[in-house]
Design a protein around this motif. Structure first.
Motif, PDB file in Angstrom:
ATOM      1  N   UNK A 244       1.018  -1.183   0.169  1.00 50.20           N
ATOM      2  CA  UNK A 244       0.063  -0.052   0.189  1.00 50.20           C
ATOM      3  C   UNK A 244       0.650   0.891   0.368  1.00 50.20           C
ATOM      4  N   UNK A 245       2.280   1.453   0.564  1.00 52.97           N
ATOM      5  CA  UNK A 245       3.063   2.124   1.144  1.00 52.97           C
ATOM      6  C   UNK A 245       4.472   1.736   0.455  1.00 52.97           C
ATOM      7  N   UNK A 246       5.460   3.240  -0.164  1.00 55.71           N
ATOM      8  CA  UNK A 246       6.271   2.681  -0.844  1.00 55.71           C
ATOM      9  C   UNK A 246       6.789   3.885  -1.118  1.00 55.71           C
ATOM     10  N   UNK A 247       8.541   3.533  -0.662  1.00 54.96           N
ATOM     11  CA  UNK A 247       9.642   5.149  -1.090  1.00 54.96           C
ATOM     12  C   UNK A 247      10.716   4.587  -1.393  1.00 54.96           C
ATOM     13  N   UNK A 248      11.154   5.189  -3.159  1.00 52.42           N
ATOM     14  CA  UNK A 248      11.965   5.325  -2.912  1.00 52.42           C
ATOM     15  C   UNK A 248      12.472   7.212  -3.747  1.00 52.42           C
ATOM     16  N   UNK A 249      13.963   6.938  -3.270  1.00 50.70           N
ATOM     17  CA  UNK A 249      14.343   8.664  -3.976  1.00 50.70           C
ATOM     18  C   UNK A 249      16.153   8.031  -4.588  1.00 50.70           C
ATOM     19  N   UNK A 250      15.839   8.697  -5.319  1.00 48.23           N
ATOM     20  CA  UNK A 250      17.169   9.034  -6.291  1.00 48.23           C
ATOM     21  C   UNK A 250      17.693  10.069  -7.031  1.00 48.23           C
ATOM     22  N   UNK A 251      18.931   9.495  -7.613  1.00 46.53           N
ATOM     23  CA  UNK A 251      19.157  10.552  -8.576  1.00 46.53           C
ATOM     24  C   UNK A 251      19.107  10.019 -10.105  1.00 46.53           C
ATOM     25  N   UNK A 252      19.056  11.086 -11.191  1.00 42.03           N
ATOM     26  CA  UNK A 252      19.301  10.543 -12.055  1.00 42.03           C
ATOM     27  C   UNK A 252      20.288  10.310 -12.762  1.00 42.03           C
ATOM     28  N   UNK A 253      20.687   8.890 -13.952  1.00 46.55           N
ATOM     29  CA  UNK A 253      21.688   8.795 -14.179  1.00 46.55           C
ATOM     30  C   UNK A 253      21.532   9.269 -15.657  1.00 46.55           C
ATOM     31  N   UNK A 254      22.318  10.316 -15.787  1.00 43.15           N
ATOM     32  CA  UNK A 254      21.951  11.916 -17.115  1.00 43.15           C
ATOM     33  C   UNK A 254      22.941  10.971 -18.771  1.00 43.15           C
ATOM     34  N   UNK A 255      24.022   9.904 -18.096  1.00 48.13           N
ATOM     35  CA  UNK A 255      24.123   8.769 -19.789  1.00 48.13           C
ATOM     36  C   UNK A 255      23.705   7.940 -19.975  1.00 48.13           C
TER      37      UNK A 255
END
Length: 341
Positions: A198-209
Motif C-alpha cells: 500500500x505504501x512505498x518509498x524510493x528516491x534517487x538521482x538521475x543517470x544522465x549518461x
C-alpha cells in the motif's frame, strides 16, 4: 555524614575539577570501547526515534580493467566506512547511524572481519541471480543482492551508496528530505505474481549518461530522458512485500533489459509513469565524476572509483586527500593493535 559539613574554598575548587574530569573520562570510555582513538559518537536519546542506516554492498569481484590494483572494492568499502563513521569532516554529527555492508556469499571471511573491525555492520545476503540475467560486465554478477535491503524492516529509511563512492560532506540530512517521505501506491494491484504494498518509498538521482545514450524501446520506456534513476545512490524504506514484488519480476524472464540488472529492475518497478514512481533527490547529493565547480557549489559526494583517473584535477586531489586521511587513521589504529592495515 556530610549533611551539615562545610568545605573550605581551597578544597571546593579542586574537588569540583576532579569530579568534572571523572565525568568526562567515564563518558568518553563508556561511549566507545576504543577510547580516545575514535571520536566519541553521539547517543540516540529516544527509543522511538526513526531508525536510519547507511548501506553499501561488497562482492568478491575485482576490476578486470585494472587487474594490478589489489582488492580495490574492499579498500573502497573501508574508505566509505571511515568517512561515514569516523572522519569528523564527513561523518554524521547528530545521532549514531550505522553503516550496513551487504556481503554476498563469495566475500572471504577475512574481508568481512576487516570491515567489522573498522566499525561496519556486516549483513550476509543471497545473490538473487537468475539464469536469464546477463549483466554487461562480469563484476555486476551479484548486484541484484542489493534488493535484500528491502528485507531490513527494522530500519525506517536506508541510504544506499555503491562502495566506490567518496564523501565530501556529512550526508545524514538526506533522511529528512521531503523526497524520502513514504508515499501511497497509486494502484493496489498489477499483473504480477505478487501484490504491491500500500505504501512505498524510493528516491534517487538521475543517470544522465543512460538517459542520453539508451533510446527507449517497447517495454523499456523507462530509458526516456529525465525518467531514469541511477542505482548507485538512493534512499529506500524497507518493505518485505516490495521485496517479494521485485522477486516476482525476477521470476518472470525478460521483464527488463538485464545488462544493468538491479538498476533496470528498479527503474522497471518504479517507472515515473507507474504505480510507484521514484522521487528525484536532486544532483547536489551525488554525481558521477563531478568538477571543482560542483564541489564548491556544495556537492556532498561522488560516485567514482578511487583507483581510476578522473578528468578534473581538483577532484582527483580531493579523492587522494580522502584516501590519505583514511591511511593516517588506520596507521594510528594499527600502531595501537586495533585493526588490520
Amino acid at each position: 555524614m556530610f549533611k551539615n559539613q562545610t568545605f573550605p574554598p581551597y578544597f571546593k575548587r579542586p574537588a569540583v575539577a576532579v569530579v568534572c574530569l571523572c565525568i568526562v573520562f567515564w563518558a568518553t570510555i563508556s561511549l566507545h570501547p576504543r577510547g580516545f582513538i575514535y571520536n566519541v559518537k553521539p547517543i540516540v536519546l529516544f527509543d522511538d526515534a526513526p531508525q536510519y542506516a547507511f548501506a553499501t554492498i561488497l562482492t568478491a569481484e575485482g576490476d578486470a580493467e585494472y587487474p594490478d590494483v589489489e582488492e580495490p572494492y574492499l579498500k573502497a568499502a573501508r574508505l566509505l566506512t571511515y568517512q561515514l563513521l569516523h572522519n569528523p569532516r564527513t561523518r554524521n554529527g547528530s545521532v549514531e547511524i550505522p553503516l550496513l555492508v551487504l556481503v554476498t556469499p563469495d566475500v572471504p571471511q577475512n574481508h568481512r572481519d576487516i570491515l567489522e573491525d573498522d566499525g561496519a555492520t556486516i549483513v550476509p545476503v543471497e545473490s538473487l541471480g537468475r539464469d536469464w540475467i546477463h549483466p554487461k560486465w562480469g563484476r555486476w554478477s551479484n548486484v541484484l543482492a542489493k534488493l535484500n535491503l528491502w528485507n531490513l524492516e527494522k530500519y525506517d529509511k536506508i541510504a544506499f551508496l555503491d562502495a566506490d563512492s567518496v564523501i565530501f560532506r556529512p550526508i545524514e540530512g538526506i533522511f529528512e528530505s521531503p523526497q524520502t517521505d513514504v508515499r501511497q501506491t497509486l494502484t493496489s494491484k498489477v499483473n504480477t505474481t505478487s501484490e504491491l504494498p500500500e505504501h512505498y518509498m524510493i528516491a534517487g538521482i538521475h543517470d544522465p549518461w543512460m538517459e542520453l545514450n539508451m533510446p527507449p524501446v517497447k517495454g523499456q520506456e523507462f530509458y526516456e530522458k529525465n525518467n531514469y534513476m541511477n542505482a548507485g545512490f538512493f534512499v529506500l524504506s524497507p518493505s518485505k512485500p516490495l521485496f517479494d514484488y521485485y522477486v516476482s519480476i525476477l521470476d518472470t524472464p525478460d521483464q527488463f533489459d538485464s545488462a544493468y540488472p538491479e538498476q533496470n529492475l528498479l527503474n522497471c518497478a518504479h517507472r515515473t509513469d507507474g504505480s510507484m514512481p521514484w522521487q528525484d533527490l536532486g544532483p547536489g547529493w551525488n554525481l558521477k565524476g563531478g568538477s571543482r565547480f560542483d564541489y564548491e557549489a556544495g556537492l556532498m559526494s561522488i560516485h567514482h572509483k578511487w583507483w581510476r583517473p578522473i578528468g578534473d584535477e581538483f577532484m582527483a586531489e580531493r579523492i587522494a586527500e580522502a584516501m590519505e586521511e583514511m591511511r593516517i587513521h588506520l596507521r594510528i589504529l594499527e600502531e595501537q593493535g586495533e585493526v588490520q592495515f
